[in-house]
Design a protein around this motif. Structure first.
Motif: not given
Length: 465
Positions: A367, A408, A436, A439
């Motif tokens: 991601p 995540s 992360d 995103k």
């Protein structure tokens, strides 16, 4: 052509008038001062090319002490300004001392007009040479950095290969470019690649993160400033356009430029002209502009957050960098490139990936894109105890590897810190994991950390994220 600015400083009104007429007749713009206080005030407020400076400002004073003190003051305020000192009480000792403190030449009163004009002309030429040398030194520093950043661009996957071919096609043109892509996909690396493949490759590549510049400092950062232009302007400073002259200017996070500053950027892009903050000289910058963003600029235009005319001026061509999960064929070559980089940096013996580690790299959803891969490999190189990196060194959890929806969040909730980590190491790891989690959304990440946008971007630059 702009007139050269000369400051005439003498307590004798007749001498000031004579010098004023002499210089004006040769096309110079003059400013006059008749006291120490006036000289100190003017050199802090206005940019001069040359100062004609008397050495004594009090009656019955012949020591030159006032002039010597002013030489130091002028030199501190304007390091490149030419200083020609004048006195009716010349001595070898005073001449030597004046030159040691920063004077460029010395003339006795009464002077010969032709000799004085010759000294002025020569000193202005030398001043231009010093200015050019300083600019060249800054330029060479940028070239060295740009050269060191020039690494192979991995593009073996069909999506990235097609993108790179398009980029290389337009590299030789003068078209401005907007590079789109998610955070961490390598937009800045592509911009450098385009620069190195262009006709401007031997010139500077200047990068600026538009999201990291406070609105109040926008003009100073982009166009430069002269000493005294504002409270913290301790010395003249070249802006990014000036440093990038004849080269490439990379405007990262272009969507973050405040609407109030977009007109100023548009003006210099259209006319190639700008002035330093507090300065009165119009300068010209021949730059090729490449921008990058993860935002939809067209949508921002419709929302009234981005000028349509600025977008037209920037978007000669659009290039989109695909996310790493769409570049499966690039993952292992990129990992190998990162591995070699970190092995060299940390002076490790030769290390390789195990088969299981390679499978884990390919299975992961990434991601955070290429940026996340780089930090993953750096961490693995540091943690690896032998000559082979195993999945455990990568620290990719099963949930994350399988691409689960909560990957995540899982990684965020399982944060661990080594006992010997510094505060900077911990802060860097928290920022990476929070990026992360959101995103790669910089604004949301900054909010979650309780940081302003500019403070967050300063940390990204500090940790090279």
């Amino acid at each position: 052509m702009e007139k050269r600015q000369i400051l005439i400083a003498d307590d004798d009104a007749a001498i000031v008038a004579a010098l004023d007429i002499l210089c004006d007749g040769k096309g110079y713009a003059t400013t006059t001062a008749n006291s120490v206080e006036q000289v100190n005030y003017l050199v802090k407020k206005q940019d001069f090319d040359l100062v004609l400076l008397d050495m004594n400002f009090q009656l019955d004073t012949t020591s030159g002490a006032e002039g010597l003190a002013l030489i130091e003051s002028i030199r501190n305020a304007q390091p490149l300004c030419a200083i020609v000192v004048m006195t009716g009480w010349s001595s070898v000792e005073l001449s030597v001392e004046a030159m040691q403190l920063g004077a460029n030449d010395f003339i006795e009163k009464p002077w010969e007009n032709e000799r004085l004009l010759s000294i002025i002309a020569n000193q202005l030429k030398l001043k231009d040479s010093r200015s050019q040398s300083e600019k060249l030194a800054q330029h060479n520093q940028l070239l060295q950095k740009s050269s060191s950043d020039n690494q192979d661009y991995i593009a073996q996957a069909p999506s990235s290969s097609q993108m790179l071919n398009t980029a290389l096609q337009v590299a030789q043109s003068e078209l401005s470019i907007v590079i789109y892509g998610d955070n961490g996909t390598g937009k800045s690396l592509l911009a450098k690649k385009i620069h190195h493949m262009s006709s401007r490759a031997e010139q500077a590549f200047v990068s600026v993160n538009m999201g990291a510049i406070p609105e109040s400092l926008f003009e100073s950062e982009m166009f430069g400033h002269v000493k005294g232009a504002f409270t913290d302007a301790k010395a003249d400073r070249a802006g990014r356009f000036e440093l990038a002259d004849k080269g490439t200017l990379f405007l990262d996070e272009i969507a973050n430029i405040p609407l109030s500053q977009q007109a100023k950027l548009l003006r210099v892009l259209e006319s190639k002209e700008f002035e330093r903050v507090g300065g009165n000289k119009t300068q010209i910058a021949d730059v090729r502009v490449i921008c990058a963003t993860n935002a939809d600029l067209t949508a921002l235009v419709e929302q009234g957050k981005f000028r349509r005319d600025l977008l037209f001026r920037l978007a000669g061509i659009d290039i989109t960098v695909p996310a790493l999960k769409q570049r499966q064929h690039d993952i292992l070559p990129l990992a190998q490139q990162c591995l070699q980089k970190w092995v060299n940096k940390y002076q490790k013996s030769q290390i390789q990936f195990s088969v299981l580690a390679e499978q884990a790299l390919l299975a992961y959803d990434w991601p955070g894109n290429v940026r996340e891969l780089q930090h993953c490999i750096e961490r693995a190189v540091v943690l690896c105890q032998g000559e082979t990196i195993e999945p455990s060194d990568l620290r990719l959890t099963l949930d994350v590897v399988s691409g689960g929806a909560d990957a995540s969040e899982h990684a965020q909730n399982n944060t661990t810190f080594d006992s010997d980590m510094t505060l900077d190491d911990i802060e860097k790891q928290v920022i990476i994991q929070r990026l992360d989690k959101y995103k790669g959304n910089a604004i949301e990440t900054a909010k979650s950390l309780g940081l302003s946008r500019s403070a967050f971007y300063r940390r990204l630059e500090k940790y090279q994220l």
